[in-house]
Write an enzyme that holds these catalytic residues in place. Structure first.
Site, PDB file in Angstrom:
ATOM      1  N   GLY A  12       0.795  -1.229   0.000  1.00 13.27           N
ATOM      2  CA  GLY A  12       0.000   0.000   0.000  1.00 13.27           C
ATOM      3  C   GLY A  12       0.823   1.273   0.000  1.00 13.27           C
ATOM      4  O   GLY A  12       0.334   2.328   0.400  1.00 13.27           O
ATOM      5  N   SER A  13       2.063   1.209  -0.498  1.00 17.02           N
ATOM      6  CA  SER A  13       2.845   2.452  -0.508  1.00 17.02           C
ATOM      7  C   SER A  13       2.253   3.453  -1.498  1.00 17.02           C
ATOM      8  O   SER A  13       2.317   4.662  -1.265  1.00 17.02           O
ATOM      9  CB  SER A  13       4.328   2.190  -0.793  1.00 17.02           C
ATOM     10  OG  SER A  13       4.533   1.769  -2.111  1.00 17.02           O
ATOM     11  N   ASN A  14       1.656   2.976  -2.585  1.00 13.21           N
ATOM     12  CA  ASN A  14       0.962   3.903  -3.492  1.00 13.21           C
ATOM     13  C   ASN A  14      -0.272   4.507  -2.826  1.00 13.21           C
ATOM     14  O   ASN A  14      -0.553   5.694  -2.998  1.00 13.21           O
ATOM     15  CB  ASN A  14       0.560   3.197  -4.793  1.00 13.21           C
ATOM     16  CG  ASN A  14       1.680   3.187  -5.816  1.00 13.21           C
ATOM     17  OD1 ASN A  14       1.972   4.211  -6.437  1.00 13.21           O
ATOM     18  ND2 ASN A  14       2.338   2.043  -5.969  1.00 13.21           N
ATOM     19  N   ASN A 102      -6.309   1.619 -13.152  1.00 15.07           N
ATOM     20  CA  ASN A 102      -5.317   0.727 -12.571  1.00 15.07           C
ATOM     21  C   ASN A 102      -3.933   1.257 -12.890  1.00 15.07           C
ATOM     22  O   ASN A 102      -3.721   1.906 -13.911  1.00 15.07           O
ATOM     23  CB  ASN A 102      -5.489  -0.673 -13.179  1.00 15.07           C
ATOM     24  CG  ASN A 102      -4.465  -1.664 -12.657  1.00 15.07           C
ATOM     25  OD1 ASN A 102      -4.229  -1.754 -11.446  1.00 15.07           O
ATOM     26  ND2 ASN A 102      -3.830  -2.413 -13.550  1.00 15.07           N
ATOM     27  N   HIS A 104      -0.140  -0.259 -13.605  1.00 16.75           N
ATOM     28  CA  HIS A 104       0.574  -1.499 -13.908  1.00 16.75           C
ATOM     29  C   HIS A 104       2.071  -1.177 -13.982  1.00 16.75           C
ATOM     30  O   HIS A 104       2.453  -0.213 -14.664  1.00 16.75           O
ATOM     31  CB  HIS A 104       0.070  -2.066 -15.243  1.00 16.75           C
ATOM     32  CG  HIS A 104       0.615  -3.420 -15.527  1.00 16.75           C
ATOM     33  ND1 HIS A 104       0.106  -4.567 -14.955  1.00 16.75           N
ATOM     34  CD2 HIS A 104       1.653  -3.818 -16.299  1.00 16.75           C
ATOM     35  CE1 HIS A 104       0.796  -5.612 -15.371  1.00 16.75           C
ATOM     36  NE2 HIS A 104       1.743  -5.187 -16.187  1.00 16.75           N
TER      37      HIS A 104
HETATM   38  C1  GAR Z   1       2.943  -1.434  -7.584  1.00 19.05           C
HETATM   39  O1  GAR Z   1       4.198  -1.406  -8.200  1.00 19.05           O
HETATM   40  C2  GAR Z   1       1.848  -1.609  -8.608  1.00 19.05           C
HETATM   41  O2  GAR Z   1       2.147  -1.040  -9.854  1.00 19.05           O
HETATM   42  C3  GAR Z   1       1.774  -3.113  -8.732  1.00 19.05           C
HETATM   43  O3  GAR Z   1       1.917  -3.574  -7.416  1.00 19.05           O
HETATM   44  C4  GAR Z   1       2.792  -2.683  -6.707  1.00 19.05           C
HETATM   45  C5  GAR Z   1       2.154  -2.376  -5.374  1.00 19.05           C
HETATM   46  O4  GAR Z   1       3.013  -1.645  -4.553  1.00 19.05           O
HETATM   47  N1  GAR Z   1       0.536  -3.522  -9.334  1.00 19.05           N
HETATM   48  C6  GAR Z   1       0.405  -4.607 -10.108  1.00 19.05           C
HETATM   49  O5  GAR Z   1       1.319  -5.375 -10.326  1.00 19.05           O
HETATM   50  C7  GAR Z   1      -0.986  -4.790 -10.706  1.00 19.05           C
HETATM   51  N2  GAR Z   1      -0.971  -5.787 -11.735  1.00 19.05           N
HETATM   52  P1  GAR Z   1       2.453  -0.889  -3.277  1.00 19.05           P
HETATM   53  O6  GAR Z   1       1.536  -1.877  -2.532  1.00 19.05           O
HETATM   54  O7  GAR Z   1       3.651  -0.557  -2.459  1.00 19.05           O
HETATM   55  O8  GAR Z   1       1.699   0.315  -3.721  1.00 19.05           O
END
Ligand code: GAR
Length: 189
Positions: A12-14, A102, A104
């Site tokens: 969940g850093s995003n 989304n 990606h």
């Molecule tokens: C992110 O890099 C996102 O782009 C990817 O998961 C990571 C989550 O990081 N998403 C996918 O691969 C979707 N197919 P986060 O939990 O630290 O935000």
């Protein structure tokens, strides 16, 4: 007031970065964060940041209208998948046309499709000795990773990059671009 619902499956850093981006904006409210993983780190982040977060299971997502009903009640202007790893069912896509986006962590259509998420992608990028990679922000439709592209951004790779350093570079791109793209989408209509 624009309302956002976020979906996340892991760290969940995003999500945290998006919450920070909008925290002083009185026109945007993060209605809640939904996660399909009970022990996801995103729940710790949300409680620290005082944002409501709820867990849902496979049944409530795919075999009932439970998640759909929650979403309808939230009345989101935008549903944002920020590190969400399940395929979105058709009932949700139909209920929120052009309102689900989304991110990606690759330059679609490369490294998309089933099994292509998170570190799997960065390992494949490394194995193929790519000289660049990047992010794709796109609308979600019924075909996995194939919705209309809203924005792509690229980053150069060096031979000494590893899957971990690639992940870091990708996260930096995501933090830089994703909140701004969300903001543009919210206010362009
Ligand atoms: C992110 O890099 C996102 O782009 C990817 O998961 C990571 C989550 O990081 N998403 C996918 O691969 C979707 N197919 P986060 O939990 O630290 O935000």
């Amino acid at each position: 007031m624009k309302r956002i619902v976020l979906f996340a499956s892991g760290s969940g850093s995003n999500v945290e970065n998006i919450i920070h981006h909008f925290k002083d904006n009185p026109q945007v409210h993060i209605a809640c964060v939904l996660s399909n993983k009970k022990d996801a780190k995103v729940f710790d982040r949300c409680s620290r940041l005082h944002v409501s977060a709820f867990y849902f299971n496979r049944h409530s997502f795919y075999e009932s209208e439970a998640v759909l009903d929650v979403l309808k009640a939230m009345k989101p202007d935008l549903i944002v998948l920020a590190g969400f790893l399940w395929k979105v069912p058709e009932n949700l896509i139909k209920a929120f046309p052009d309102q689900i986006v989304n991110i990606h962590p690759a330059l679609l259509p490369k490294y998309g499709g089933k099994g292509m998420y998170g570190m799997n992608i960065h390992k494949a990028v490394k194995e193929n000795a790519e000289t660049e990679t990047g992010i794709t922000i796109h609308y979600v439709n019924e075909h996995y990773d194939e919705g209309t592209i809203i924005k792509q951004a690229t980053v150069a790779l060096a031979p000494q990059d590893t899957p971990d350093t690639i992940a870091e570079k990708i996260h930096a791109l995501e933090y830089k671009h994703f909140p701004k793209v969300i903001e543009n989408l919210l206010f362009e209509h």
